[in-house]
Design a protein around this motif. Structure first.
Motif, PDB file in Angstrom:
ATOM      1  N   ASP A 144      21.842   9.321  -0.746  1.00 13.75           N
ATOM      2  CA  ASP A 144      22.888   8.444  -0.221  1.00 13.75           C
ATOM      3  C   ASP A 144      22.297   7.437   0.758  1.00 13.75           C
ATOM      4  OD1 ASP A 144      22.203  10.347   1.609  1.00 13.75           O
ATOM      5  OD2 ASP A 144      24.244  10.753   2.285  1.00 13.75           O
ATOM      6  N   ALA A 145      21.147   6.865   0.393  1.00 12.46           N
ATOM      7  CA  ALA A 145      20.417   5.976   1.288  1.00 12.46           C
ATOM      8  C   ALA A 145      21.250   4.774   1.717  1.00 12.46           C
ATOM      9  CB  ALA A 145      19.121   5.512   0.631  1.00 12.46           C
ATOM     10  N   LYS A 146      21.959   4.168   0.766  1.00 14.00           N
ATOM     11  CA  LYS A 146      22.759   2.983   1.084  1.00 14.00           C
ATOM     12  C   LYS A 146      23.820   3.303   2.128  1.00 14.00           C
ATOM     13  CE  LYS A 146      26.086  -0.272  -0.914  1.00 14.00           C
ATOM     14  NZ  LYS A 146      26.768  -0.726  -2.151  1.00 14.00           N
ATOM     15  N   GLU A 147      24.547   4.395   1.939  1.00 13.29           N
ATOM     16  CA  GLU A 147      25.609   4.764   2.867  1.00 13.29           C
ATOM     17  C   GLU A 147      25.060   5.059   4.256  1.00 13.29           C
ATOM     18  OE1 GLU A 147      25.256   5.872  -0.203  1.00 13.29           O
ATOM     19  OE2 GLU A 147      26.991   4.898  -1.124  1.00 13.29           O
ATOM     20  N   LYS A 148      23.934   5.770   4.315  1.00 15.21           N
ATOM     21  CA  LYS A 148      23.332   6.083   5.611  1.00 15.21           C
ATOM     22  C   LYS A 148      22.863   4.810   6.313  1.00 15.21           C
ATOM     23  CE  LYS A 148      21.738  10.803   4.753  1.00 15.21           C
ATOM     24  NZ  LYS A 148      20.564  11.713   4.688  1.00 15.21           N
ATOM     25  N   PHE A 149      22.263   3.906   5.545  1.00 11.33           N
ATOM     26  CA  PHE A 149      21.782   2.652   6.116  1.00 11.33           C
ATOM     27  C   PHE A 149      22.936   1.855   6.729  1.00 11.33           C
ATOM     28  CE2 PHE A 149      21.023  -1.908   5.567  1.00 11.33           C
ATOM     29  CZ  PHE A 149      19.840  -2.066   6.294  1.00 11.33           C
ATOM     30  N   LEU A 150      24.004   1.694   5.969  1.00  6.29           N
ATOM     31  CA  LEU A 150      25.139   0.914   6.451  1.00  6.29           C
ATOM     32  C   LEU A 150      25.830   1.597   7.632  1.00  6.29           C
ATOM     33  CD1 LEU A 150      26.685  -0.264   3.061  1.00  6.29           C
ATOM     34  CD2 LEU A 150      25.458  -1.652   4.742  1.00  6.29           C
ATOM     35  N   ARG A 151      25.894   2.916   7.623  1.00  6.24           N
ATOM     36  CA  ARG A 151      26.523   3.636   8.730  1.00  6.24           C
ATOM     37  C   ARG A 151      25.756   3.413  10.028  1.00  6.24           C
ATOM     38  NH1 ARG A 151      26.745   8.188   6.508  1.00  6.24           N
ATOM     39  NH2 ARG A 151      24.929   9.225   7.400  1.00  6.24           N
ATOM     40  N   VAL A 152      24.436   3.499   9.951  1.00  5.04           N
ATOM     41  CA  VAL A 152      23.610   3.289  11.144  1.00  5.04           C
ATOM     42  C   VAL A 152      23.743   1.856  11.641  1.00  5.04           C
ATOM     43  CG1 VAL A 152      21.227   3.143  11.962  1.00  5.04           C
ATOM     44  CG2 VAL A 152      21.974   5.131  10.655  1.00  5.04           C
ATOM     45  N   MET A 153      23.707   0.900  10.719  1.00  8.25           N
ATOM     46  CA  MET A 153      23.817  -0.503  11.114  1.00  8.25           C
ATOM     47  C   MET A 153      25.158  -0.786  11.782  1.00  8.25           C
ATOM     48  SD  MET A 153      21.163  -2.216  10.720  1.00  8.25           S
ATOM     49  CE  MET A 153      19.563  -1.622  10.193  1.00  8.25           C
ATOM     50  N   ARG A 154      26.229  -0.282  11.199  1.00  4.01           N
ATOM     51  CA  ARG A 154      27.549  -0.512  11.799  1.00  4.01           C
ATOM     52  C   ARG A 154      27.645   0.136  13.181  1.00  4.01           C
ATOM     53  NH1 ARG A 154      29.568   0.284   6.210  1.00  4.01           N
ATOM     54  NH2 ARG A 154      30.354  -1.751   5.501  1.00  4.01           N
ATOM     55  N   GLU A 155      27.054   1.299  13.323  1.00  7.02           N
ATOM     56  CA  GLU A 155      27.139   2.004  14.601  1.00  7.02           C
ATOM     57  C   GLU A 155      26.430   1.235  15.716  1.00  7.02           C
ATOM     58  OE1 GLU A 155      25.785   6.266  16.628  1.00  7.02           O
ATOM     59  OE2 GLU A 155      25.762   6.027  14.450  1.00  7.02           O
ATOM     60  N   CYS A 156      25.187   0.819  15.474  1.00  7.57           N
ATOM     61  CA  CYS A 156      24.439   0.156  16.548  1.00  7.57           C
ATOM     62  C   CYS A 156      24.959  -1.259  16.812  1.00  7.57           C
ATOM     63  CB  CYS A 156      22.940   0.158  16.269  1.00  7.57           C
ATOM     64  SG  CYS A 156      22.403  -0.830  14.877  1.00  7.57           S
ATOM     65  N   ILE A 157      25.335  -1.996  15.759  1.00 10.13           N
ATOM     66  CA  ILE A 157      25.863  -3.351  15.968  1.00 10.13           C
ATOM     67  C   ILE A 157      27.227  -3.280  16.644  1.00 10.13           C
ATOM     68  CG2 ILE A 157      26.603  -5.478  14.840  1.00 10.13           C
ATOM     69  CD1 ILE A 157      24.527  -4.919  12.656  1.00 10.13           C
ATOM     70  N   SER A 158      28.041  -2.286  16.288  1.00 12.95           N
ATOM     71  CA  SER A 158      29.344  -2.124  16.916  1.00 12.95           C
ATOM     72  C   SER A 158      29.206  -1.891  18.416  1.00 12.95           C
ATOM     73  CB  SER A 158      30.095  -0.957  16.272  1.00 12.95           C
ATOM     74  OG  SER A 158      31.313  -0.721  16.937  1.00 12.95           O
ATOM     75  N   GLN A 159      28.275  -1.041  18.820  1.00 17.64           N
ATOM     76  CA  GLN A 159      28.054  -0.799  20.244  1.00 17.64           C
ATOM     77  C   GLN A 159      27.684  -2.085  20.966  1.00 17.64           C
ATOM     78  OE1 GLN A 159      25.181   2.325  20.949  1.00 17.64           O
ATOM     79  NE2 GLN A 159      26.078   3.642  19.400  1.00 17.64           N
ATOM     80  N   ALA A 160      26.760  -2.840  20.361  1.00 20.92           N
ATOM     81  CA  ALA A 160      26.331  -4.097  20.986  1.00 20.92           C
ATOM     82  C   ALA A 160      27.473  -5.099  21.033  1.00 20.92           C
ATOM     83  CB  ALA A 160      25.140  -4.677  20.218  1.00 20.92           C
ATOM     84  N   ALA A 161      28.276  -5.172  19.963  1.00 18.52           N
ATOM     85  CA  ALA A 161      29.370  -6.131  19.899  1.00 18.52           C
ATOM     86  C   ALA A 161      30.450  -5.826  20.929  1.00 18.52           C
ATOM     87  CB  ALA A 161      29.965  -6.143  18.498  1.00 18.52           C
ATOM     88  N   VAL A 162      30.741  -4.555  21.138  1.00 13.40           N
ATOM     89  CA  VAL A 162      31.733  -4.169  22.137  1.00 13.40           C
ATOM     90  C   VAL A 162      31.284  -4.622  23.521  1.00 13.40           C
ATOM     91  CG1 VAL A 162      32.763  -2.202  23.344  1.00 13.40           C
ATOM     92  CG2 VAL A 162      32.704  -2.244  20.841  1.00 13.40           C
ATOM     93  N   ARG A 163      30.006  -4.404  23.835  1.00 11.66           N
ATOM     94  CA  ARG A 163      29.493  -4.823  25.135  1.00 11.66           C
ATOM     95  C   ARG A 163      29.497  -6.342  25.278  1.00 11.66           C
ATOM     96  NH1 ARG A 163      25.790  -0.119  24.362  1.00 11.66           N
ATOM     97  NH2 ARG A 163      26.269   1.343  26.049  1.00 11.66           N
TER      98      ARG A 163
END
Length: 306
Positions: free
Chosen positions: A42-61
């Protein structure tokens, strides 16, 4: 509206996102787990999950909201461990930008380490690689061939050499070393044979094995000659990578700048030896990086936007 830029360092151990505004200030940052899941089903799903998580944190700040589920940026740069192949298509699901630059982690590490100036960066985390770019825009690399055929001087390799040392002691053809009780305790194993077999199981992926490198450093600091020799040899391998890149890009008379990046260089023993070996060439300087790889990615994003 303010314009925002995104830089992401996607590594084997963790992923970091940094958002900068149009004035060059850091507006937000975030972090998540590794994004290099090349062998996972499930490489694609894991990749997108990690990207959304870290970018979301940065975007909120940064106070940045999504537009139809994607974050808008004037330009974005992603430096990916394992290479940029097929990542751009996936990232289009996460961000909206007219200028997307997807490259490898070595290029963003160099940009951050030298603040965009020519030079060489030696990266030693779980694995290892040296990458350089001269004033003519020519680039070269050495190393980075993975844990089976390369990654000399990286954390995984350091622990691998330490395990070899305690196996030799266990079998009676190697010297006594304090690495044995230290690594057996760290790995919750009864003997070298049990620890060796544990390292072959899914319970001990490469990043977890590599995380034991500080144990090797601690034993070396306590005066164990075998542990010290492992770190000094790792420093020698990393210095050779830098030298190989220098020969490809600079003449003997040209001044060359070398920087280091990665957790392995937290070892004072290894770092001192590395700096000594690199600067044996009087035309080469060696200094700590000015910025980390994520900032390097942000610099390249801004550069791509002019």
């Amino acid at each position: 509206m303010s314009e925002y830029f995104l830089g992401v360092d996607g590594g084997q151990s963790s992923t970091t996102a940094v958002i900068g505004d149009e004035h060059g200030a850091i507006a937000g940052w975030g972090s998540a787990g590794p994004c290099n899941h090349v062998s996972a089903a499930d490489a694609k799903e894991k990749f997108l999950r990690v990207m959304r998580e870290c970018i979301s944190q940065a975007a909120v700040r940064a106070g940045l909201s999504t537009a139809e589920g994607r974050w808008p940026f004037k330009a974005a740069c992603f430096g990916m461990s394992g290479g940029p192949a097929d990542k751009a298509v996936l990232l289009a699901e996460v961000i909206d930008t007219g200028k997307l630059h997807v490259t490898d982690d070595a290029r963003i590490a160099l940009a951050g380490a030298t603040n965009g100036a020519p030079g060489i960066v030696v990266i030693a985390g779980t694995g290892s690689i040296a990458f350089g770019e001269n004033a003519r825009g020519e680039t070269a690399r050495a190393g980075g061939w993975g844990y089976i055929f390369g990654d000399e001087g990286g954390a995984f390799d350091i622990v691998r050499q330490a395990l070899r040392a305690i196996v030799r002691e266990h079998e009676g053809w190697g010297g006594r070393t304090a690495l044995t009780p230290a690594l057996l305790e760290a790995g919750a194993a009864e003997d070298a044979n049990e620890l060796l077999h544990a390292f072959y199981t899914p319970d001990w992926p490469r990043p977890r094995v590599a995380s034991l490198a500080p144990v090797v450093n601690r034993i070396a600091e306590e005066g164990d000659p075998i542990a010290s020799g492992i770190l000094e040899n790792a420093a020698r391998e990393l210095a050779l990578l830098a030298s190989a890149v220098r020969r490809q890009l600079w003449s003997e008379e040209e001044l060359t700048r070398v920087a280091w990046v990665g957790g392995v260089f937290q070892s004072a023993i290894l770092l001192e030896r590395f700096r000594t070996l690199v600067t044996l060439d009087e035309k080469t300087t060696c200094a700590a990086p000015e910025h980390g790889p994520a900032i390097g990615a942000l610099l390249l994003a801004r550069q791509s936007a002019g």
